[in-house]
Write a protein that holds these residues in place. Structure first.
Motif, PDB file in Angstrom:
ATOM      1  N   TYR A  85      18.112  10.472  13.099  1.00  0.00           N
ATOM      2  CA  TYR A  85      17.095  11.505  12.940  1.00  0.00           C
ATOM      3  C   TYR A  85      16.284  11.288  11.674  1.00  0.00           C
ATOM      4  O   TYR A  85      15.076  11.550  11.651  1.00  0.00           O
ATOM      5  N   SER A  86      16.921  10.789  10.619  1.00  0.00           N
ATOM      6  CA  SER A  86      16.177  10.535   9.376  1.00  0.00           C
ATOM      7  C   SER A  86      15.100   9.491   9.599  1.00  0.00           C
ATOM      8  O   SER A  86      14.009   9.574   9.009  1.00  0.00           O
ATOM      9  N   PHE A  87      15.363   8.490  10.441  1.00  0.00           N
ATOM     10  CA  PHE A  87      14.354   7.483  10.762  1.00  0.00           C
ATOM     11  C   PHE A  87      13.164   8.122  11.483  1.00  0.00           C
ATOM     12  O   PHE A  87      12.007   7.860  11.154  1.00  0.00           O
ATOM     13  N   LEU A  88      13.459   8.946  12.480  1.00  0.00           N
ATOM     14  CA  LEU A  88      12.390   9.583  13.260  1.00  0.00           C
ATOM     15  C   LEU A  88      11.585  10.549  12.399  1.00  0.00           C
ATOM     16  O   LEU A  88      10.353  10.601  12.488  1.00  0.00           O
ATOM     17  N   LEU A  89      12.267  11.307  11.562  1.00  0.00           N
ATOM     18  CA  LEU A  89      11.593  12.297  10.722  1.00  0.00           C
ATOM     19  C   LEU A  89      10.622  11.652   9.739  1.00  0.00           C
ATOM     20  O   LEU A  89       9.588  12.231   9.396  1.00  0.00           O
ATOM     21  N   ALA A  90      10.940  10.451   9.298  1.00  0.00           N
ATOM     22  CA  ALA A  90      10.114   9.792   8.281  1.00  0.00           C
ATOM     23  C   ALA A  90       8.787   9.275   8.828  1.00  0.00           C
ATOM     24  O   ALA A  90       7.834   9.090   8.057  1.00  0.00           O
ATOM     25  N   ILE A  91       8.697   9.040  10.128  1.00  0.00           N
ATOM     26  CA  ILE A  91       7.536   8.347  10.690  1.00  0.00           C
ATOM     27  C   ILE A  91       6.204   9.024  10.353  1.00  0.00           C
ATOM     28  O   ILE A  91       5.302   8.374   9.787  1.00  0.00           O
ATOM     29  N   PRO A  92       6.001  10.311  10.669  1.00  0.00           N
ATOM     30  CA  PRO A  92       4.675  10.901  10.403  1.00  0.00           C
ATOM     31  C   PRO A  92       4.290  10.875   8.928  1.00  0.00           C
ATOM     32  O   PRO A  92       3.160  10.510   8.584  1.00  0.00           O
ATOM     33  N   ALA A  93       5.226  11.240   8.057  1.00  0.00           N
ATOM     34  CA  ALA A  93       4.913  11.326   6.626  1.00  0.00           C
ATOM     35  C   ALA A  93       4.635   9.959   6.020  1.00  0.00           C
ATOM     36  O   ALA A  93       3.676   9.786   5.254  1.00  0.00           O
ATOM     37  N   VAL A  94       5.453   8.977   6.356  1.00  0.00           N
ATOM     38  CA  VAL A  94       5.295   7.648   5.748  1.00  0.00           C
ATOM     39  C   VAL A  94       4.022   6.973   6.244  1.00  0.00           C
ATOM     40  O   VAL A  94       3.288   6.353   5.457  1.00  0.00           O
ATOM     41  N   VAL A  95       3.751   7.081   7.534  1.00  0.00           N
ATOM     42  CA  VAL A  95       2.534   6.464   8.065  1.00  0.00           C
ATOM     43  C   VAL A  95       1.298   7.094   7.434  1.00  0.00           C
ATOM     44  O   VAL A  95       0.371   6.397   6.999  1.00  0.00           O
ATOM     45  N   ALA A  96       1.273   8.432   7.354  1.00  0.00           N
ATOM     46  CA  ALA A  96       0.126   9.116   6.752  1.00  0.00           C
ATOM     47  C   ALA A  96      -0.034   8.743   5.291  1.00  0.00           C
ATOM     48  O   ALA A  96      -1.145   8.444   4.823  1.00  0.00           O
ATOM     49  N   SER A  97       1.072   8.711   4.543  1.00  0.00           N
ATOM     50  CA  SER A  97       1.017   8.364   3.122  1.00  0.00           C
ATOM     51  C   SER A  97       0.515   6.939   2.921  1.00  0.00           C
ATOM     52  O   SER A  97      -0.315   6.671   2.042  1.00  0.00           O
ATOM     53  N   GLY A  98       1.014   6.009   3.747  1.00  0.00           N
ATOM     54  CA  GLY A  98       0.597   4.618   3.612  1.00  0.00           C
ATOM     55  C   GLY A  98      -0.862   4.408   3.918  1.00  0.00           C
ATOM     56  O   GLY A  98      -1.572   3.702   3.188  1.00  0.00           O
ATOM     57  N   VAL A  99      -1.347   5.037   4.974  1.00  0.00           N
ATOM     58  CA  VAL A  99      -2.757   4.882   5.360  1.00  0.00           C
ATOM     59  C   VAL A  99      -3.673   5.440   4.277  1.00  0.00           C
ATOM     60  O   VAL A  99      -4.666   4.802   3.882  1.00  0.00           O
TER      61      VAL A  99
END
Length: 277
Positions: free
Chosen positions: A189-203
């Motif tokens: 679940y920690s992997f799935l939860l990170a996706i939106p935040a990390v992608v947005a932050s990186g972009v």
């Protein structure tokens, strides 16, 4: 930034992003110890796009199932009663805390939060919390048994990882174990939860990382791409290893590693061997 720095930091990002030991802390420490400069929060955020690409590929079937279920749930009441629909909403809601706090404290995250005294402290404090969660957490529930309250708690835990040294996976795994999830469920679940935040932050950080005269080591476009690709390849292998590991072993090895690294960092700072800022 030269090519050695780009390659080393890409490797460090890939190795540490998914382990509960804080990739941002390791990038900060590595760049200070060996390159006498901070790689910068923007560099960290952009290389995380590589490791998150590894998550997207590794969990592609799970992600597609959750997304399709979520969209179908808007028009199908039966779908809204499924575990996948609830989990998809937990990911959305769990992303809100880190999004809000990341926006409000963007400047502090890129400056004062990267002080190595603070990093050393958070490495040790959150190692102790991870150890306590491992020792006393019931570890009986699967992801499908999560509630909205669980999603909010793990979202708040993820938000704490805005401070280097906390660890995104470390914070969420700690929270997951504390609320009764088993190790594999908390990790997935920690992997799935990170996706939106990390992608947005990186972009959103891509323009900042190439800003001339900005803070941190400044890579070329080619160096940034290579570092991100390296992070992706090593990150993918790390995901597979970690999921197998936590299925059969405790997380105490990461607890002791964090404490040792924090104490080492305190020693180097006290001796004046590295700068805190």
């Amino acid at each position: 930034m030269d090519w050695v720095q780009a390659l080393v930091l890409g490797v460090v990002q890939g190795l540490t992003e998914f382990l509960p030991i804080s990739s941002s802390a390791h990038l900060r420490i590595t760049s200070e110890l060996f390159f006498d400069s901070d790689a910068g929060a923007s560099f960290t955020a952009v290389t995380q796009l590589g490791t998150e690409a590894a998550v997207l590929i590794y969990f592609a079937k799970d992600i597609w199932r959750l997304l399709s279920t979520w969209f179908r749930g808007f028009v199908d009441a039966g779908v809204r009663r499924t575990a996948d629909y609830r989990i998809a909403w937990y990911v959305v809601i769990g992303t809100i805390p880190i999004g809000v706090l990341g926006y409000l404290f963007k400047d502090e995250i890129r400056t004062s939060a990267r002080n190595l005294w603070l990093v050393a402290t958070t490495l040790i404090v959150f190692a102790i919390l991870l150890g306590l969660a491992e020792r006393f957490g019931p570890q009986r529930r699967a992801v499908e048994q999560m509630t909205m309250k669980d999603g909010v708690i793990m979202g708040c835990a993820q938000a704490m990882a805005l401070v280097p040294g906390v660890s995104r996976s470390g914070g969420t795994i700690t929270a997951g174990l504390a609320i009764g999830l088993n190790r594999e469920a908390a990790t997935r679940y920690s992997f799935l939860l990170a996706i939106p935040a990390v992608v947005a932050s990186g972009v959103f950080s891509i323009p900042d990382v190439f800003e001339r005269g900005g803070a941190g080591l400044q890579p070329s476009v080619a160096q940034m791409i290579v570092a991100t690709v390296i992070a992706f390849a090593i990150g993918y292998a790390t995901i597979a290893w970690l999921l197998r590991y936590v299925a059969k072993h405790s997380v105490y090895v990461f607890v002791w590693y964090r404490i040792a690294l924090g104490l080492f960092l305190f020693g180097m700072l006290a001796a004046g061997q590295i700068n805190a800022v």
